[in-house]
Design an enzyme around this catalytic site. Structure first.
Site, PDB file in Angstrom:
ATOM      1  N   ASP A   1      50.013  34.360  44.022  1.00 52.18           N
ATOM      2  CA  ASP A   1      49.604  35.759  43.901  1.00 52.18           C
ATOM      3  C   ASP A   1      48.934  36.267  45.172  1.00 52.18           C
ATOM      4  O   ASP A   1      48.656  35.497  46.095  1.00 52.18           O
ATOM      5  CB  ASP A   1      48.672  35.934  42.685  1.00 52.18           C
TER       6      ASP A   1
ATOM      7  N   ASN B   1      38.937  33.310  31.425  1.00 52.23           N
ATOM      8  CA  ASN B   1      39.547  33.973  30.258  1.00 52.23           C
ATOM      9  C   ASN B   1      40.946  33.428  29.957  1.00 52.23           C
ATOM     10  O   ASN B   1      41.707  34.027  29.208  1.00 52.23           O
ATOM     11  CB  ASN B   1      39.597  35.495  30.464  1.00 52.23           C
TER      12      ASN B   1
ATOM     13  N   HIS C   1      43.425  33.025  32.150  1.00 56.12           N
ATOM     14  CA  HIS C   1      44.549  33.527  32.959  1.00 56.12           C
ATOM     15  C   HIS C   1      45.083  32.450  33.897  1.00 56.12           C
ATOM     16  O   HIS C   1      44.359  31.545  34.301  1.00 56.12           O
ATOM     17  CB  HIS C   1      44.192  34.820  33.704  1.00 56.12           C
TER      18      HIS C   1
ATOM     19  N   GLU D   1      46.923  38.032  33.274  1.00 54.48           N
ATOM     20  CA  GLU D   1      45.745  38.227  32.435  1.00 54.48           C
ATOM     21  C   GLU D   1      46.148  38.158  30.958  1.00 54.48           C
ATOM     22  O   GLU D   1      47.338  38.236  30.630  1.00 54.48           O
ATOM     23  CB  GLU D   1      45.139  39.605  32.744  1.00 54.48           C
TER      24      GLU D   1
HETATM   25  C1  GLP Z   1      41.980  33.764  40.653  1.00 53.50           C
HETATM   26  C2  GLP Z   1      43.384  33.283  40.980  1.00 53.50           C
HETATM   27  C3  GLP Z   1      43.839  32.191  40.035  1.00 53.50           C
HETATM   28  C4  GLP Z   1      42.747  31.133  39.914  1.00 53.50           C
HETATM   29  C5  GLP Z   1      41.511  31.758  39.341  1.00 53.50           C
HETATM   30  C6  GLP Z   1      40.376  30.775  39.147  1.00 53.50           C
HETATM   31  O1  GLP Z   1      41.944  34.743  39.681  1.00 53.50           O
HETATM   32  N1  GLP Z   1      44.338  34.339  40.963  1.00 53.50           N
HETATM   33  O2  GLP Z   1      45.038  31.633  40.517  1.00 53.50           O
HETATM   34  O3  GLP Z   1      43.192  30.097  39.072  1.00 53.50           O
HETATM   35  O4  GLP Z   1      41.084  32.750  40.261  1.00 53.50           O
HETATM   36  O5  GLP Z   1      39.693  30.622  40.341  1.00 53.50           O
HETATM   37  P1  GLP Z   1      38.526  29.629  40.633  1.00 53.50           P
HETATM   38  O6  GLP Z   1      39.166  28.350  41.001  1.00 53.50           O
HETATM   39  O7  GLP Z   1      37.800  30.236  41.800  1.00 53.50           O
HETATM   40  O8  GLP Z   1      37.689  29.536  39.426  1.00 53.50           O
END
Ligand code: GLP
Length: 250
Positions: free
Chosen positions: A76, A145, A147, A152
């Site tokens: 993404d 959440n 995702h 989402e």
């Molecule tokens: C973002 C990314 C996800 C990732 C999530 C969790 O929203 N788009 O791909 O899994 O964050 O991130 P973190 O590892 O910082 O908790």
């Protein structure tokens, strides 16, 4: 020593701590690249994979792992951030992995957050993944959440690469990387759930107690739109690598 168990259809590796989880997940990717040097990798951003990327960099520097023939697709990108913006996912990938290994950067693909033609950019990304033969091993994190990538809650199982609006929860969670919450982009481009599910193998890495509810729901509750990661149970080669805190709810 990591504990291995099977929860439904998913192999779960429960590690002592974040460091062990980074090593376990890095070993899975390293082994895959050794077996197929021109592996197509699916990569993720966020705080979680940073330690795993450090492990891969170490292996590369010590001559144990060669990235030269591999190609990568990121999950993404934020809409509106240039590749030079220090919070863009292109910048993240360069600084946390690509700049430190012998990968051919022209074979590292990240969605263009500045595109003027979103539909075309998303369509071309899907086409390009197919042209490269599909993703062999996809790394995922998980949002608190539930995702995955920026899919989402409410994202359809059939969703493909597209523009999405981020939830308040995700904006708040990700604001720790920005000066303040108002700086977090409200939209992103993301691979869809169907795009992710087409990867031949999926490795989800989660650490920390703020992920334990999402991990538990993903593994133990029926698949539902409310928890996008719950669809991973329908994949036939999916591994969750967790630390004890993220596995706390199991
Ligand atoms: C973002 C990314 C996800 C990732 C999530 C969790 O929203 N788009 O791909 O899994 O964050 O991130 P973190 O590892 O910082 O908790």
């Amino acid at each position: 020593m990591a504990e291995r168990k099977r929860v439904g259809n998913i192999d779960v590796i429960i590690c002592e701590d974040e460091i062990e989880a980074a090593k376990e997940s890095a070993n899975i990717f390293a082994e895959a690249i050794r077996q197929k040097p021109n592996l197509v990798l699916g990569l993720a951003t966020g705080g979680t994979p940073v330690s795993m990327y450090k492990e891969l960099i170490k292996m590369n520097k010590e001559g144990e792992l060669d990235f030269f023939h591999a190609s990568t697709f990121n999950l993404d990108e934020y809409v509106g951030l240039s590749p030079e913006h220090d919070q863009s996912y292109r910048y993240f990938m360069n600084t946390n992995l690509f700049d430190h290994v012998n990968i051919d950067k022209s074979k590292t693909y990240v969605l263009d957050g500045l595109t003027k033609d979103i539909d075309r950019t998303c369509r071309e990304y899907e086409d390009f993944i197919k042209k490269q033969g599909g993703i062999d091993v996809q790394l995922l994190g998980i949002g608190a959440n539930g995702h995955i990538a920026f899919n989402e809650p409410g994202s359809s199982k059939d969703s493909r690469t597209r523009e999405v609006v981020l939830t308040e929860k995700t904006i708040k969670d990700n604001s720790r990387f920005f000066e303040d919450e108002s700086q977090v982009p409200r939209k992103a481009l993301t691979m869809g759930i169907a795009t992710i599910m087409e990867a031949r193998k999926i490795v989800l890495l989660a650490t920390g107690s703020n992920k334990k509810d999402a991990v538990k729901k993903a593994l133990q509750e029926a698949s539902s739109l409310e928890v996008p990661a719950s669809f991973l149970k329908e994949h036939d080669d999916c591994i969750f690598v967790l630390d004890k805190d993220a596995a706390g709810g199991l």
